[in-house]
Write a protein that holds these residues in place. Structure first.
Motif, PDB file in Angstrom:
ATOM      1  N   ALA A  88       0.906 -14.716 -15.770  1.00 40.03           N
ATOM      2  CA  ALA A  88       0.340 -13.400 -16.081  1.00 40.03           C
ATOM      3  C   ALA A  88       1.330 -12.553 -16.865  1.00 40.03           C
ATOM      4  O   ALA A  88       0.956 -11.851 -17.816  1.00 40.03           O
ATOM      5  CB  ALA A  88      -0.062 -12.693 -14.792  1.00 40.03           C
ATOM      6  N   ALA A  89       2.606 -12.622 -16.475  1.00 36.23           N
ATOM      7  CA  ALA A  89       3.624 -11.852 -17.187  1.00 36.23           C
ATOM      8  C   ALA A  89       3.769 -12.331 -18.625  1.00 36.23           C
ATOM      9  O   ALA A  89       3.880 -11.525 -19.561  1.00 36.23           O
ATOM     10  CB  ALA A  89       4.961 -11.950 -16.452  1.00 36.23           C
ATOM     11  N   ARG A  90       3.731 -13.632 -18.834  1.00 38.37           N
ATOM     12  CA  ARG A  90       3.847 -14.169 -20.196  1.00 38.37           C
ATOM     13  C   ARG A  90       2.622 -13.811 -21.041  1.00 38.37           C
ATOM     14  O   ARG A  90       2.727 -13.529 -22.232  1.00 38.37           O
ATOM     15  CB  ARG A  90       4.047 -15.687 -20.146  1.00 38.37           C
ATOM     16  N   ASP A  91       1.451 -13.813 -20.394  1.00 40.36           N
ATOM     17  CA  ASP A  91       0.235 -13.427 -21.114  1.00 40.36           C
ATOM     18  C   ASP A  91       0.294 -11.977 -21.577  1.00 40.36           C
ATOM     19  O   ASP A  91      -0.318 -11.617 -22.599  1.00 40.36           O
ATOM     20  CB  ASP A  91      -0.995 -13.631 -20.226  1.00 40.36           C
ATOM     21  N   LEU A  92       1.020 -11.150 -20.845  1.00 44.35           N
ATOM     22  CA  LEU A  92       1.157  -9.740 -21.208  1.00 44.35           C
ATOM     23  C   LEU A  92       2.297  -9.510 -22.192  1.00 44.35           C
ATOM     24  O   LEU A  92       2.601  -8.360 -22.525  1.00 44.35           O
ATOM     25  CB  LEU A  92       1.388  -8.900 -19.946  1.00 44.35           C
ATOM     26  N   GLY A  93       2.936 -10.594 -22.650  1.00 45.92           N
ATOM     27  CA  GLY A  93       3.963 -10.482 -23.670  1.00 45.92           C
ATOM     28  C   GLY A  93       5.381 -10.387 -23.159  1.00 45.92           C
ATOM     29  O   GLY A  93       6.297 -10.086 -23.937  1.00 45.92           O
ATOM     30  N   ALA A  94       5.603 -10.658 -21.870  1.00 43.06           N
ATOM     31  CA  ALA A  94       6.965 -10.571 -21.316  1.00 43.06           C
ATOM     32  C   ALA A  94       7.800 -11.744 -21.794  1.00 43.06           C
ATOM     33  O   ALA A  94       7.322 -12.878 -21.911  1.00 43.06           O
ATOM     34  CB  ALA A  94       6.909 -10.552 -19.795  1.00 43.06           C
ATOM     35  N   THR A  95       9.070 -11.475 -22.066  1.00 41.67           N
ATOM     36  CA  THR A  95      10.013 -12.533 -22.429  1.00 41.67           C
ATOM     37  C   THR A  95      10.426 -13.281 -21.169  1.00 41.67           C
ATOM     38  O   THR A  95      10.194 -12.804 -20.049  1.00 41.67           O
ATOM     39  CB  THR A  95      11.252 -11.933 -23.104  1.00 41.67           C
ATOM     40  N   PRO A  96      11.042 -14.469 -21.327  1.00 38.90           N
ATOM     41  CA  PRO A  96      11.506 -15.193 -20.137  1.00 38.90           C
ATOM     42  C   PRO A  96      12.424 -14.348 -19.258  1.00 38.90           C
ATOM     43  O   PRO A  96      12.329 -14.394 -18.020  1.00 38.90           O
ATOM     44  CB  PRO A  96      12.233 -16.398 -20.721  1.00 38.90           C
TER      45      PRO A  96
END
Length: 294
Positions: free
Chosen positions: A189-197
């Motif tokens: 979910a965090a990656r889908d929202l554009g969060a970096t690793p």
């Protein structure tokens, strides 16, 4: 509702277990408050803080407060390293890699090996390292180094290594269990929202595993604080930790002063445990508050 007989039998067994577990600690604490004429056994000869005052002045020729400081500082270093290495290892073991099984068993093997054997092995290793350093100094013609060099063993070398062989396996096992139950959908979910690793790790993974990391830190400090067997051969002389000094004093001190020291070290352990529990509780309340707002 009437309790069945088995309930009372098991309750009595549990009470005996708790008494066996904490009875010696309670006995030591109570006897440490004896009066000036008190001895090492019951009955008590009055009650006072006399032996704590004697402890504050020092215990014979042993600099007990220097040993206290060494143990406390070493415990903090062990705690930090145990948390960092366990977190990194737990994160790495989320994906299989060649030799992961061998690395895992090698990491936890020190729990099986007797502590005194681990201590002796570390002592031998550092003696060989000392010979190597001395030989290199002599080969390079550095006379002042060869003459002044004593040993590479010390509180933050051999002592730190000995304690990490005890604390790291516990930290690794805890983190492996935590990440085994970790729901990867939070990261997705965090990656889908554009969060970096890094943002995913900092704002999603770390807050979730934070209570477990505090528990690992608690294990790291308390296990290091109380460790004697693995330090017995890896340290010595003016580098002794408090448990080693306490072990030595049991053969020379014949008054409740030794009990006062035991009460003090036990108090530090309980203070660390209480601090860890309060911190975990605060983190959980904060997480619950954030969920309520969201």
């Amino acid at each position: 509702m009437r309790r069945p007989p088995a309930f009372w039998v098991l309750s009595g067994f549990f009470a005996l277990f708790v008494l066996f577990l904490y009875g010696p600690v309670i006995t030591i604490v109570v006897l440490s408050f004896q009066g000036p004429s008190g001895g090492l056994t019951f009955p008590m000869q009055g009650m006072s803080l006399h032996w704590f005052g004697r402890l504050w002045e020092g215990v014979g020729v042993v600099d007990i407060w220097a040993a206290f400081g060494r143990s406390f500082r070493l415990g903090l270093v062990v705690m930090v390293l145990t948390v960092l290495v366990s977190l990194a290892a737990g994160y790495a073991f989320r994906r299989r890699f060649p030799g992961s099984g061998l690395v895992f068993y090698a990491a936890v093997a020190s729990l099986i090996v007797p502590s005194i054997v681990v201590s002796l092995g570390i002592a031998v290793m550092f003696r060989l390292l000392d010979l190597g350093v001395t030989s290199v100094g002599e080969a390079l013609g550095i006379e002042w180094f060869a003459e002044s060099f004593q040993t590479t063993a010390g509180i933050y070398t051999s002592g730190l290594g000995a304690h990490l062989t005890w604390t790291l396996p516990f930290g690794l096992l805890i983190m492996f269990a935590v990440f085994n139950r970790f729901d990867g959908r939070f990261e997705e979910a965090a990656r889908d929202l554009g969060a970096t690793p890094w943002q995913t790790f900092r704002h999603v993974v770390l807050p979730i595993v934070a209570p477990s990391l505090i528990g690992i830190g608690l294990f790291g400090f308390t296990l290091s604080w109380d460790e004697a067997a693995r330090s017995s051969q890896a340290l010595g002389g003016d580098q002794n930790t408090l448990p080693l000094e306490l072990t030595g004093l049991t053969t020379t001190v014949t008054n409740p002063e030794i009990y006062a020291l035991g009460s003090l070290t036990t108090g530090v352990s309980f203070a660390v445990i209480l601090s860890a529990l309060l911190t975990i509780r605060a983190l959980r309340h904060r997480a619950a508050a954030l969920r309520a707002k969201g």
